[in-house]
Design a protein around this motif. Structure first.
Motif, PDB file in Angstrom:
ATOM      1  N   ARG A 226      -3.533  -8.506   2.092  1.00 54.17           N
ATOM      2  CA  ARG A 226      -2.187  -9.236   2.209  1.00 54.17           C
ATOM      3  C   ARG A 226      -2.709 -10.790   1.691  1.00 54.17           C
ATOM      4  O   ARG A 226      -3.517 -11.397   2.550  1.00 54.17           O
TER       5      ARG A 226
ATOM      6  N   ASP B 167      -8.188   0.609  -5.126  1.00 58.61           N
ATOM      7  CA  ASP B 167      -7.199   1.173  -4.070  1.00 58.61           C
ATOM      8  C   ASP B 167      -7.360   0.869  -2.799  1.00 58.61           C
ATOM      9  O   ASP B 167      -7.166   1.284  -1.795  1.00 58.61           O
TER      10      ASP B 167
ATOM     11  N   VAL C 246      -6.482 -10.139  -4.250  1.00 52.17           N
ATOM     12  CA  VAL C 246      -5.687  -9.090  -3.882  1.00 52.17           C
ATOM     13  C   VAL C 246      -5.300  -8.162  -5.059  1.00 52.17           C
ATOM     14  O   VAL C 246      -5.436  -7.017  -4.983  1.00 52.17           O
ATOM     15  N   ARG C 247      -5.074  -8.667  -6.002  1.00 52.61           N
ATOM     16  CA  ARG C 247      -4.850  -7.809  -7.285  1.00 52.61           C
ATOM     17  C   ARG C 247      -6.016  -7.215  -7.852  1.00 52.61           C
ATOM     18  O   ARG C 247      -6.119  -5.921  -8.152  1.00 52.61           O
TER      19      ARG C 247
ATOM     20  N   SER D 290       0.830  -1.053  -0.118  1.00 47.72           N
ATOM     21  CA  SER D 290       0.087   0.191   0.125  1.00 47.72           C
ATOM     22  C   SER D 290       0.828   1.223  -0.035  1.00 47.72           C
ATOM     23  O   SER D 290       0.585   2.455  -0.517  1.00 47.72           O
TER      24      SER D 290
ATOM     25  N   VAL E 111      -6.045   5.434  -0.296  1.00 42.74           N
ATOM     26  CA  VAL E 111      -5.600   4.245  -0.354  1.00 42.74           C
ATOM     27  C   VAL E 111      -5.992   3.578   1.085  1.00 42.74           C
ATOM     28  O   VAL E 111      -5.865   4.182   1.948  1.00 42.74           O
TER      29      VAL E 111
ATOM     30  N   ARG F 177      -7.051  -3.991  -5.538  1.00 43.58           N
ATOM     31  CA  ARG F 177      -5.829  -3.064  -5.890  1.00 43.58           C
ATOM     32  C   ARG F 177      -6.375  -2.167  -6.843  1.00 43.58           C
ATOM     33  O   ARG F 177      -6.138  -0.872  -7.036  1.00 43.58           O
TER      34      ARG F 177
ATOM     35  N   ALA G 299       1.585   2.419  -3.540  1.00 43.27           N
ATOM     36  CA  ALA G 299       0.518   3.237  -4.252  1.00 43.27           C
ATOM     37  C   ALA G 299       0.454   4.602  -3.375  1.00 43.27           C
ATOM     38  O   ALA G 299       0.184   5.448  -4.108  1.00 43.27           O
TER      39      ALA G 299
ATOM     40  N   TYR H 232      -6.007  -2.323  -0.503  1.00 43.43           N
ATOM     41  CA  TYR H 232      -4.806  -3.253  -0.329  1.00 43.43           C
ATOM     42  C   TYR H 232      -5.089  -4.139   0.735  1.00 43.43           C
ATOM     43  O   TYR H 232      -5.124  -4.022   1.822  1.00 43.43           O
TER      44      TYR H 232
ATOM     45  N   ALA I  65      -4.930   1.168   3.511  1.00 39.52           N
ATOM     46  CA  ALA I  65      -3.847   0.183   3.677  1.00 39.52           C
ATOM     47  C   ALA I  65      -4.214  -0.834   4.839  1.00 39.52           C
ATOM     48  O   ALA I  65      -3.761  -1.024   5.856  1.00 39.52           O
TER      49      ALA I  65
ATOM     50  N   ASP J 264      -3.431  -4.209   4.084  1.00 42.22           N
ATOM     51  CA  ASP J 264      -2.317  -5.217   4.093  1.00 42.22           C
ATOM     52  C   ASP J 264      -1.067  -5.048   5.038  1.00 42.22           C
ATOM     53  O   ASP J 264      -0.364  -6.194   5.228  1.00 42.22           O
TER      54      ASP J 264
END
Length: 593
Positions: free
Chosen positions: A533, A529, A522-523, A211, A228, A526, A214, A531, A230, A232
């Motif tokens: 893990r 925005d 996960v992809r 993250s 974002v 993203r 990004a 993220y 975050a 993750d």
């Protein structure tokens, strides 16, 4: 080779070709099997194996077969017993088999590409050991990539195979060092359709924190922090206590330019008072990683034996295996048991293992489970006298600080307790932590602590943190409520997915068999925005299907749910089990910004 060469996982049409190619090569060409009228050769592991295929458009060039450890059976079981090959019973070996290339492509790089793809796939699923059967006439090719014979030769029909093995870390090092030029060239011409990156990350423990990429690691686009989510990393969703913010804001110019107390003496005194511990049992550090590297570097050598929980926090495996080079064993936790520590089994393993160090993260990251302090005390008391225990309590506040083993560590030379102030106290950026050990052990570690190990802003923040326990207790209680709501909202999206809460500031999502991989989920998230893990590289126990989600505040949790739903809609379109979650309008507005 042109840019349209693909490396991908096999689909249903590929499997038909794989069965036909097997027959042409292993029945008709090599005589390993008797020819069959239908012209296809099947395998007992079909349907469970993973097949990677190299193709150029509609032209298939070759494939390789992978058998992950969670299947519980291997192709080699047909030839050798587990007593003859105990590696297969250790629970973490991935088998690579049937590397097969169409005759017209055998003089090209197809075989090496498939071998590299197999290595990357295994690494991305937490693999540590590879076992393979290689035809004896191709043995030099396998030896060149770092595989080593195990001393077993097996014969199948007219074909003789050598049984080979290798450690994933070592094989990766060979690939990226010895064949770097070739891999760089391949990277520019291969359409890599697998769900992991082409190249391994830099040498070091793989943490969350994508993250921040990004947001911008050069700090030029910090406004992105508002865009974002975050989730993750396990940073606290709440800010530090008001007193912490006041201490940092009072004179930031002074705290930035001024050398701190050399040995963090004021912080250690505050810790001693807050935790009712003798100050001589405490050692301060710039985060728990600082303490791990410092202590383990003093205690362990390549001849040391270490036992780690699996799944467990990756820094411990990195330091013990890759930095120091210890012999490391895993005490495997199992999802069917709720990821809980079986105390009797652990006692048996430790009692028989003659370990120099046993590491227990409690509550455990990434499983989110907590073992009662009384249970661990009993384990330690019964353990061999020469075994040291490292207890990581980074998330204990989310359970109860009274569960700490710090009082035991202060008097028992076999026990050390490490506590990060990052995750529980919202100080991840400040980097402050401490460990508790009996005075002689602590004194040695203090001697090996460099001056000013903890910066002045971090010392100021940590001291102010300890002076406001009521604020943090309220934050921890609120975290449980947020986690429960997040779990409930995620569970409403798709009932084929398993949501596991645990006790700390995160939960885990396990995708169904046959569904998308954790990496693909996960992809997709993203793209929004958000993220998360992917836990797959931490342990094969996760089977490439589990994602960890940090608890955030109400608005960001709603964005997580919305991104997750959108991702599943893309990855599992038309699933009849999917239900639309009811999200508050404010959450949807936050997601849309």
């Amino acid at each position: 080779m042109s840019r349209d060469v693909q490396i991908r996982t096999a689909d249903a049409e590929d499997l038909v070709w794989i069965h036909e190619l097997r027959h042409r090569v292993y029945a008709e060409e090599l005589g390993q099997h008797a020819p069959r009228p239908e012209g296809r050769l099947h395998d007992a592991l079909d349907g469970d194996n993973v097949y990677l295929v190299a193709a150029r458009g509609p032209v298939r060039m070759g494939f390789v077969s992978l058998t992950p450890p969670w299947l519980g059976r291997y192709g080699l079981d047909k030839y050798l017993t587990r007593d003859e090959l105990p590696l297969l019973s250790e629970g973490g070996a991935f088998e690579v088999r049937i590397l097969t290339v169409e005759p017209r492509w055998r003089s090209t790089a197809v075989a090496p590409l498939l071998m590299y793809a197999a290595l990357r796939w295994i690494s991305s699923r937490g693999g540590r050991t590879v076992v393979a059967m290689g035809r004896t006439e191709l043995l030099d090719m396998y030896l060149a990539v770092g595989l080593k014979p195990l001393g077993h030769t097996v014969r199948s029909g007219a074909v003789t195979f050598e049984v080979l093995t290798g450690e994933v870390a070592g094989l990766t090092q060979v690939a990226t060092a010895r064949y770097r030029t070739a891999l760089d060239r391949f990277r520019s011409v291969v359409d890599w359709q697998l769900d992991m990156e082409w190249a391994p990350g830099p040498d070091g423990c793989e943490h969350g924190g994508a993250s921040f990429t990004a947001i911008g690691k050069d700090f030029r686009t910090l406004h992105r922090r508002h865009e974002v989510v975050a989730a993750d990393v396990l940073d606290a969703w709440f800010p530090p206590a008001p007193g912490v913010r006041a201490a940092l804001a009072e004179d930031p110019g002074w705290s930035a330019r001024t050398s701190p107390p050399t040995g963090a003496e004021g912080l250690l005194s505050e810790l001693a008072a807050a935790r009712a511990l003798p100050v001589e049992t405490l050692v301060a550090g710039a985060g728990s990683s600082d303490l791990i590297f410092r202590a383990f570097g003093r205690w362990l050598t390549p001849t040391s034996r270490v036992l780690l929980l699996d799944p467990g926090y990756g820094e411990y495996a990195h330091v013990t295996e890759r930095v120091i080079g210890c012999r490391v064993d895993r005490f495997r936790l199992h999802g069917k048991d709720g990821w809980r520590i079986d105390a009797a089994r652990l006692a048996s393993v430790v009692g028989a293992g003659r370990y120099d160090l046993v590491v227990v993260v409690n509550p455990n990251n990434p499983t989110g489970r907590h073992a009662p302090a009384a249970e661990l005390r009993s384990l330690i008391e019964a353990a061999p006298a020469g075994t040291r225990w490292w207890i990581d309590e980074a998330y204990l506040g989310y359970v109860d600080l009274a569960e700490s083993l710090a009082p035991l560590a202060a008097v028992d030379p076999r026990v050390v307790v490490c506590t990060s102030m990052s995750k529980m106290y919202a100080l991840s950026g400040a980097r402050a932590a401490y460990l508790v050990a009996e005075p002689a052990t602590a004194a040695v570690l203090r001697r090996w602590t460099p001056p000013w190990a903890v910066g002045l802003p971090a010392q100021l923040a940590a001291v102010a943190t300890l002076r406001d326990p009521a604020y943090y207790r309220a934050c921890w209680l609120r975290t449980h409520a947020l986690r429960r709501q997040l779990a409930a909202d995620l569970a409403q999206v798709d009932d084929t997915v398993v949501i596991e809460e645990g006790v700390a500031n995160f939960l885990n999502i396990t995708l169904p068999y046959g569904g998308p991989s954790a990496a693909r989920l996960v992809r997709e998230c993203r793209r929004h925005d958000v993220y998360l893990r992917d836990l797959s590289p931490l342990s094969p126990q996760y089977e490439g299907r589990t994602v960890r989600v940090a608890v955030r505040d109400t608005a960001e949790n709603a964005r997580i749910v919305a991104a997750y739903e959108a991702a599943l809609e893309t990855l599992l379109p038309g699933s009849p089990s999917r239900r639309t979650p009811e999200l508050p309008a404010a959450a949807l507005a936050g997601y849309a910004r």
